[in-house]
Design a protein around this motif. Structure first.
Motif, short mmCIF file in Angstrom:
data_model
loop_
_atom_site.label_atom_id
_atom_site.label_comp_id
_atom_site.label_asym_id
_atom_site.label_seq_id
_atom_site.Cartn_x
_atom_site.Cartn_y
_atom_site.Cartn_z
N ILE A 238 0.80 -0.99 -0.09
CA ILE A 238 0.14 -0.05 -0.04
C ILE A 238 1.07 1.25 -0.07
O ILE A 238 1.83 1.31 0.67
CB ILE A 238 -0.73 -0.14 1.22
N ASN A 239 0.72 2.13 -0.91
CA ASN A 239 1.26 3.59 -1.07
C ASN A 239 0.33 4.48 -0.33
O ASN A 239 -0.65 4.98 -0.93
CB ASN A 239 1.68 3.83 -2.41
N LEU A 240 0.83 4.86 0.92
CA LEU A 240 -0.04 5.72 1.72
C LEU A 240 0.46 7.26 1.34
O LEU A 240 1.69 7.31 1.58
CB LEU A 240 -0.04 5.18 3.10
N THR A 241 -0.43 8.29 1.25
CA THR A 241 0.04 9.44 1.08
C THR A 241 -0.81 10.48 2.11
O THR A 241 -2.37 10.23 1.92
CB THR A 241 -0.17 10.21 -0.36
N VAL A 242 -0.23 10.98 3.02
CA VAL A 242 -0.98 11.84 3.89
C VAL A 242 -0.78 13.21 3.62
O VAL A 242 0.38 13.74 3.57
CB VAL A 242 -0.50 11.43 5.37
N THR A 243 -1.72 14.22 3.16
CA THR A 243 -1.59 15.30 2.69
C THR A 243 -2.68 16.33 3.19
O THR A 243 -3.66 16.09 3.61
CB THR A 243 -1.60 15.36 1.17
N ASP A 244 -2.17 17.59 3.51
CA ASP A 244 -2.84 18.53 4.06
C ASP A 244 -3.47 19.46 3.23
O ASP A 244 -4.02 20.52 3.56
CB ASP A 244 -2.18 19.26 5.27
N SER A 245 -3.33 19.21 2.00
CA SER A 245 -3.96 20.07 0.70
C SER A 245 -5.43 20.07 0.67
O SER A 245 -6.01 20.93 -0.01
CB SER A 245 -3.10 19.62 -0.60
N GLY A 246 -6.01 19.22 1.57
CA GLY A 246 -7.68 19.21 1.48
C GLY A 246 -7.95 18.48 0.28
O GLY A 246 -9.28 18.14 0.26
N GLN A 247 -7.14 17.88 -0.38
CA GLN A 247 -7.59 17.19 -1.77
C GLN A 247 -7.03 15.63 -1.49
O GLN A 247 -5.91 15.37 -1.28
CB GLN A 247 -6.97 17.46 -3.08
N THR A 248 -8.18 14.80 -1.47
CA THR A 248 -7.56 13.29 -1.44
C THR A 248 -7.99 12.69 -2.56
O THR A 248 -9.00 12.86 -3.27
CB THR A 248 -8.20 12.72 -0.36
#
Length: 186
Positions: free
Chosen positions: A126-136
């Motif tokens: 699983i490639n997990l990306t945690v971003t705070d840009s508001g876009q998932t």
């Protein structure tokens, strides 16, 4: 008919390989990391790891053996934040939930299982990306994003299997002959 069986077996083998999942979430979310081992297998150990963490010095994301969690083998940043989705691991479900994700949780996660007292086998990535840009871009629920190349290979495998099946089903008097016609005796 044997060719159809071979084609179906080939397709089943292809589908049994682990598929990489892409998940994108926001900080603070709880994320299920999905993993499935074969049903009916006795799971003797389960490791969730990140290749960028050295298990010898940094530890694992999750380490489970002999029906218990070994927190002393966990990387300190994951202690108290990872749990089995199904503690009984019914039907081979070895998924975990990573709670309250942070930006530093971004990375590749590998689900590695030992079954029936044999060696460890990679089940899923699983490639997990945690971003705070508001876009998932991915699915918070751990949905599978299969790339176009995988879909294309599947389509080609089905078409090739169908063509081979059709060729094998032709009666001898319907076969196509190339070259000079062969005279038939009466």
């Amino acid at each position: 008919m044997p060719t159809l069986t071979f084609s179906l077996c080939l397709l089943a083998c292809f589908l049994s390989f682990s598929v990489s999942t892409e998940i994108t979430v926001k900080p603070g979310d709880d994320v299920p990391l999905q993993c499935q081992s074969p049903r009916g297998a006795t799971i003797t150990a389960l490791k969730w790891s990140r290749p960028d963490l050295n298990p010898d010095t940094d530890g694992y994301v999750f380490f489970f053996r002999d029906d218990r969690l070994y927190e002393n083998y966990q990387h300190p940043s994951f202690r108290g934040r990872v749990q089995l989705r199904d503690p009984e691991m019914k039907d081979g479900n070895v998924s975990v939930i990573l709670k309250n994700v942070i930006i530093n949780d971004t990375g590749r996660y590998e689900c590695i299982v030992s079954m029936n007292s044999k060696g460890f086998e990679l089940m899923n990535t699983i490639n997990l990306t945690v971003t705070d840009s508001g876009q998932t871009e991915g699915h918070k629920d751990g949905g599978l994003t299969v790339g176009l190349p995988v879909a294309a290979v599947l389509v080609v495998a089905v078409i090739v299997g169908f063509v081979i099946y059709r060729k094998c089903r032709q009666r001898p008097d319907q076969q196509v002959h190339y070259g000079a016609p062969v005279p038939q005796q009466v």
